[in-house]
Design a protein around this motif. Structure first.
Motif, PDB file in Angstrom:
ATOM      1  N   ALA A 227       0.967  -1.228  -0.081  1.00  0.00           N
ATOM      2  CA  ALA A 227       0.053   0.084  -0.076  1.00  0.00           C
ATOM      3  C   ALA A 227       0.915   1.406   0.145  1.00  0.00           C
ATOM      4  N   GLU A 231       1.285   4.042  -3.300  1.00  0.00           N
ATOM      5  CA  GLU A 231       0.999   5.399  -2.984  1.00  0.00           C
ATOM      6  C   GLU A 231       2.263   6.397  -3.617  1.00  0.00           C
ATOM      7  N   ALA A 238      -5.773   9.499  -8.189  1.00  0.00           N
ATOM      8  CA  ALA A 238      -6.969  10.101  -7.992  1.00  0.00           C
ATOM      9  C   ALA A 238      -7.243  11.030  -8.977  1.00  0.00           C
ATOM     10  N   LEU A 280      -7.259  -1.954  -3.268  1.00  0.00           N
ATOM     11  CA  LEU A 280      -7.863  -0.732  -2.596  1.00  0.00           C
ATOM     12  C   LEU A 280      -9.229  -0.860  -1.757  1.00  0.00           C
ATOM     13  N   PRO A 281      -9.381  -0.339  -0.841  1.00  0.00           N
ATOM     14  CA  PRO A 281     -10.474  -0.278  -0.306  1.00  0.00           C
ATOM     15  C   PRO A 281     -11.831  -0.042  -1.125  1.00  0.00           C
ATOM     16  N   GLU A 282     -12.946  -0.607  -0.679  1.00  0.00           N
ATOM     17  CA  GLU A 282     -14.243  -0.385  -1.603  1.00  0.00           C
ATOM     18  C   GLU A 282     -14.582   0.940  -1.550  1.00  0.00           C
ATOM     19  N   GLY A 283     -14.911   1.493  -2.395  1.00  0.00           N
ATOM     20  CA  GLY A 283     -15.273   3.153  -2.285  1.00  0.00           C
ATOM     21  C   GLY A 283     -14.232   4.281  -2.601  1.00  0.00           C
ATOM     22  N   ASP A 284     -13.041   3.590  -2.651  1.00  0.00           N
ATOM     23  CA  ASP A 284     -11.707   4.479  -2.727  1.00  0.00           C
ATOM     24  C   ASP A 284     -11.900   4.994  -4.481  1.00  0.00           C
ATOM     25  N   PRO A 285     -11.746   6.314  -4.387  1.00  0.00           N
ATOM     26  CA  PRO A 285     -12.014   7.011  -5.762  1.00  0.00           C
ATOM     27  C   PRO A 285     -11.082   6.575  -6.727  1.00  0.00           C
ATOM     28  N   ARG A 286      -9.945   6.207  -6.151  1.00  0.00           N
ATOM     29  CA  ARG A 286      -9.020   5.445  -7.255  1.00  0.00           C
ATOM     30  C   ARG A 286      -9.243   4.213  -7.908  1.00  0.00           C
ATOM     31  N   ALA A 287      -9.990   3.384  -7.169  1.00  0.00           N
ATOM     32  CA  ALA A 287     -10.582   2.240  -7.572  1.00  0.00           C
ATOM     33  C   ALA A 287     -11.617   2.384  -8.805  1.00  0.00           C
TER      34      ALA A 287
END
Length: 327
Positions: A227, A231, A238, A280-287
């Motif tokens: 992670a 980054e 993003a 990535l976490p669910e809802g991450d704008p990058r995903a």
């Protein structure tokens, strides 16, 4: 991927895995006795225009058979495997590798695809036939990686990040020591990379040097280590930057064997974006942006898998990588 799509992909591969001509050999001639036809040099993998494409076409067929064992094409796939994956054919492939002139044969791309094929055959009646050949290629990785001081960051067959990623699938099943070596090599080669500029694509890329490297680290590092590395490596995702990574490549001539690589780039980027989005976490704008980019890249090249033979002999495998990553 559904059964109909799987069947269409299988029919493409079944149409060329035994097609000997045209053929592009990776073959060093040591004397006149080496002037032999492809099916004599490689009785197992002499179709699909070149050795590595034949290997990953068989990988695709193995994956489709495993996922859809009742598909209409299943019998033809099994028959193909029964005819190709014989002890005699495997020993002939191993004898070819044992030639002094074959030391660099298919390094690293073909090495890694052969291991990935064997991993896909785990638990089948063909597993044991391929095992000695897979062991030979694993030994080559073990011998080569410690003396490979630098990675190869190209967008074609020599890309080392792609090879580590594919080889890791096999090592996780069969060789813990090799998996450790792959992980250590990935850290050594790529661990200090930051703020990737993504100067791509080049005119013949079928892999994204940037995204393939990121997938390699995602595959081999623990999530807690990956992670922060990710980054730092692509810090502007993003904002959908670097823009080039979000933009599908244009393919000007699909009859040109090198320009059509760019269809493969679109498909392999779709695979990479989907795999990276899952880290990535669910809802991450990058995903969200990654999945949108994957969809755009698939839409650009998925309709063109079976046009000219220069693409048809290999693109379906890369489509399968991307489609399997969908779930």
């Amino acid at each position: 991927m559904g059964p109909d799509q799987a069947g269409a992909l299988a029919r493409i591969a079944l149409g060329h895995v035994a097609q000997e001509w045209p053929q592009k050999l990776d073959h060093v001639l040591e004397g006149p006795d080496d002037l032999r036809r492809p099916s004599e040099l490689h009785p197992m993998f002499h179709g699909s225009f070149d050795w590595h494409s034949c290997v990953h076409a068989h990988w695709m067929l193995a994956r489709l058979l495993a996922r859809f064992p009742d598909m209409p094409e299943a019998a033809a796939i099994a028959a193909r495997f029964d005819s190709a994956f014989t002890p005699a054919n495997a020993e002939a492939e191993r004898a070819y590798l044992a030639r002094p002139a074959s030391r660099g044969f298919e390094r690293p791309y073909g090495w890694a695809w052969l291991l990935k094929l064997h991993a896909a055959l785990a638990g089948t009646r063909w597993d044991s036939v391929l095992a000695p050949l897979a062991g030979d290629f694993a030994a080559r990785f073990q011998a080569h990686l410690p003396r490979a001081d630098y990675p190869i960051r190209s967008g074609v067959h020599s890309n080392t990040a792609f090879a580590l990623t594919l080889a890791a699938d096999w090592a996780a099943l069969h060789d813990p020591a090799l998996l450790v070596l792959l992980r250590e090599t990935a850290r050594r080669w790529y661990g200090a990379d930051r703020d990737c500029q993504a100067w791509e694509p080049s005119g013949e890329d079928f892999l994204s040097p940037a995204l393939t490297e990121a997938v390699c680290l995602a595959s081999l590092l623990p999530p807690a280590d990956f992670a922060p590395w990710f980054e730092g490596f692509l810090p502007h995702l993003a904002q959908a930057a670097p823009v080039t990574l979000f933009t599908p490549a244009r393919v000007a001539d699909r009859s040109d064997g090198r320009i059509v690589h760019l269809d493969g780039l679109n498909l392999s980027r779709a695979w990479a974006w989907r795999r990276l989005a899952r880290t990535l976490p669910e809802g991450d704008p990058r995903a969200v942006r990654m999945r949108m980019a994957a969809a755009a890249h698939l839409a650009a090249s998925l309709p063109h898998l079976d046009g000219h033979y220069m693409g048809a002999h290999w693109l379906a495998s890369f489509a399968t990588l991307a489609l399997e990553e969908e779930g």
